[in-house]
Design a protein around this motif. Structure first.
Motif, PDB file in Angstrom:
ATOM      1  N   LEU A 267       0.847  -1.186   0.000  1.00 20.44           N
ATOM      2  CA  LEU A 267       0.000   0.000   0.000  1.00 20.44           C
ATOM      3  C   LEU A 267       0.882   1.235   0.000  1.00 20.44           C
ATOM      4  O   LEU A 267       1.779   1.352   0.834  1.00 20.44           O
ATOM      5  CB  LEU A 267      -0.906   0.033   1.230  1.00 20.44           C
ATOM      6  N   TYR A 268       0.622   2.131  -0.933  1.00 25.76           N
ATOM      7  CA  TYR A 268       1.319   3.417  -1.014  1.00 25.76           C
ATOM      8  C   TYR A 268       2.840   3.260  -1.077  1.00 25.76           C
ATOM      9  O   TYR A 268       3.384   2.213  -0.801  1.00 25.76           O
ATOM     10  CB  TYR A 268       0.932   4.322   0.162  1.00 25.76           C
ATOM     11  N   GLY A 269       3.502   4.323  -1.416  1.00 24.40           N
ATOM     12  CA  GLY A 269       4.955   4.405  -1.412  1.00 24.40           C
ATOM     13  C   GLY A 269       5.679   3.300  -2.148  1.00 24.40           C
ATOM     14  O   GLY A 269       5.521   2.144  -1.833  1.00 24.40           O
ATOM     15  N   GLY A 270       6.427   3.634  -3.137  1.00 24.81           N
ATOM     16  CA  GLY A 270       7.177   2.653  -3.909  1.00 24.81           C
ATOM     17  C   GLY A 270       7.008   2.933  -5.380  1.00 24.81           C
ATOM     18  O   GLY A 270       6.806   4.062  -5.794  1.00 24.81           O
ATOM     19  N   ILE A 271       7.064   1.903  -6.187  1.00 24.82           N
ATOM     20  CA  ILE A 271       6.950   2.030  -7.626  1.00 24.82           C
ATOM     21  C   ILE A 271       5.483   2.274  -7.987  1.00 24.82           C
ATOM     22  O   ILE A 271       4.626   1.441  -7.680  1.00 24.82           O
ATOM     23  CB  ILE A 271       7.456   0.738  -8.307  1.00 24.82           C
TER      24      ILE A 271
ATOM     25  N   TYR B 181      -1.983   1.245  -4.632  1.00 23.24           N
ATOM     26  CA  TYR B 181      -1.034   0.145  -4.518  1.00 23.24           C
ATOM     27  C   TYR B 181       0.243   0.491  -5.272  1.00 23.24           C
ATOM     28  O   TYR B 181       0.218   1.126  -6.315  1.00 23.24           O
ATOM     29  CB  TYR B 181      -1.593  -1.163  -5.090  1.00 23.24           C
ATOM     30  N   SER B 182       1.342   0.035  -4.729  1.00 26.59           N
ATOM     31  CA  SER B 182       2.626   0.221  -5.399  1.00 26.59           C
ATOM     32  C   SER B 182       3.387  -1.095  -5.318  1.00 26.59           C
ATOM     33  O   SER B 182       2.913  -2.066  -4.730  1.00 26.59           O
ATOM     34  CB  SER B 182       3.407   1.359  -4.751  1.00 26.59           C
ATOM     35  N   LEU B 183       4.563  -1.115  -5.923  1.00 28.63           N
ATOM     36  CA  LEU B 183       5.384  -2.317  -5.908  1.00 28.63           C
ATOM     37  C   LEU B 183       6.643  -2.101  -5.099  1.00 28.63           C
ATOM     38  O   LEU B 183       7.241  -1.030  -5.141  1.00 28.63           O
ATOM     39  CB  LEU B 183       5.793  -2.713  -7.327  1.00 28.63           C
ATOM     40  N   GLY B 184       7.012  -3.115  -4.380  1.00 26.31           N
ATOM     41  CA  GLY B 184       8.297  -3.154  -3.713  1.00 26.31           C
ATOM     42  C   GLY B 184       9.144  -4.208  -4.403  1.00 26.31           C
ATOM     43  O   GLY B 184       8.620  -5.056  -5.134  1.00 26.31           O
ATOM     44  N   VAL B 185      10.439  -4.156  -4.182  1.00 25.08           N
ATOM     45  CA  VAL B 185      11.366  -5.098  -4.799  1.00 25.08           C
ATOM     46  C   VAL B 185      12.339  -5.566  -3.730  1.00 25.08           C
ATOM     47  O   VAL B 185      12.851  -4.750  -2.952  1.00 25.08           O
ATOM     48  CB  VAL B 185      12.170  -4.422  -5.936  1.00 25.08           C
ATOM     49  N   GLU B 186      12.586  -6.878  -3.688  1.00 18.76           N
ATOM     50  CA  GLU B 186      13.584  -7.404  -2.762  1.00 18.76           C
ATOM     51  C   GLU B 186      14.234  -8.646  -3.345  1.00 18.76           C
ATOM     52  O   GLU B 186      13.659  -9.324  -4.196  1.00 18.76           O
ATOM     53  CB  GLU B 186      12.993  -7.694  -1.393  1.00 18.76           C
TER      54      GLU B 186
END
Length: 96
Positions: A31-35, A42-47
């Motif tokens: 949720l929020y913040g990121g790509i 919605y946003s995307l995170g990467v790990e």
């Protein structure tokens, strides 16, 4: 539902994240913040790492870029391609 990482984008991630062949790069929904994405709020995170069952993937330059079973819904109605634009990873979403 299609997921593609261009060779240039894969190399960008390899350089930025110091990846090596055999590594996994997970894209996950948050949720929020990121790509920024096509899904409002919605946003995307990467790990780096492998978590959950790999549902959709693209293996480029020996690195597996993927979404797991928990986040695969994110691409149900979209194709997503990662390219490099202006020296950064750029995410292109198209309705499938």
């Amino acid at each position: 539902m299609k997921f593609e990482v261009s060779k240039e984008a894969a190399q960008w991630y390899i350089d930025e994240m110091e990846l090596k062949q055999g590594d996994y790069v997970q894209f996950y929904v948050k949720l929020y913040g990121g790509i920024p994405t096509v899904h409002p709020n919605y946003s995307l995170g990467v790990e780096v790492g492998k978590e959950g069952e790999v549902i959709i993937k693209d293996v480029v330059e020996g690195v597996t870029f993927y979404f797991n079973n928990q986040d695969a819904w994110f691409l149900e109605e979209y194709d997503m391609k990662i390219v490099v634009a202006n020296g950064e990873a750029d995410f292109i979403f198209t309705k499938s």
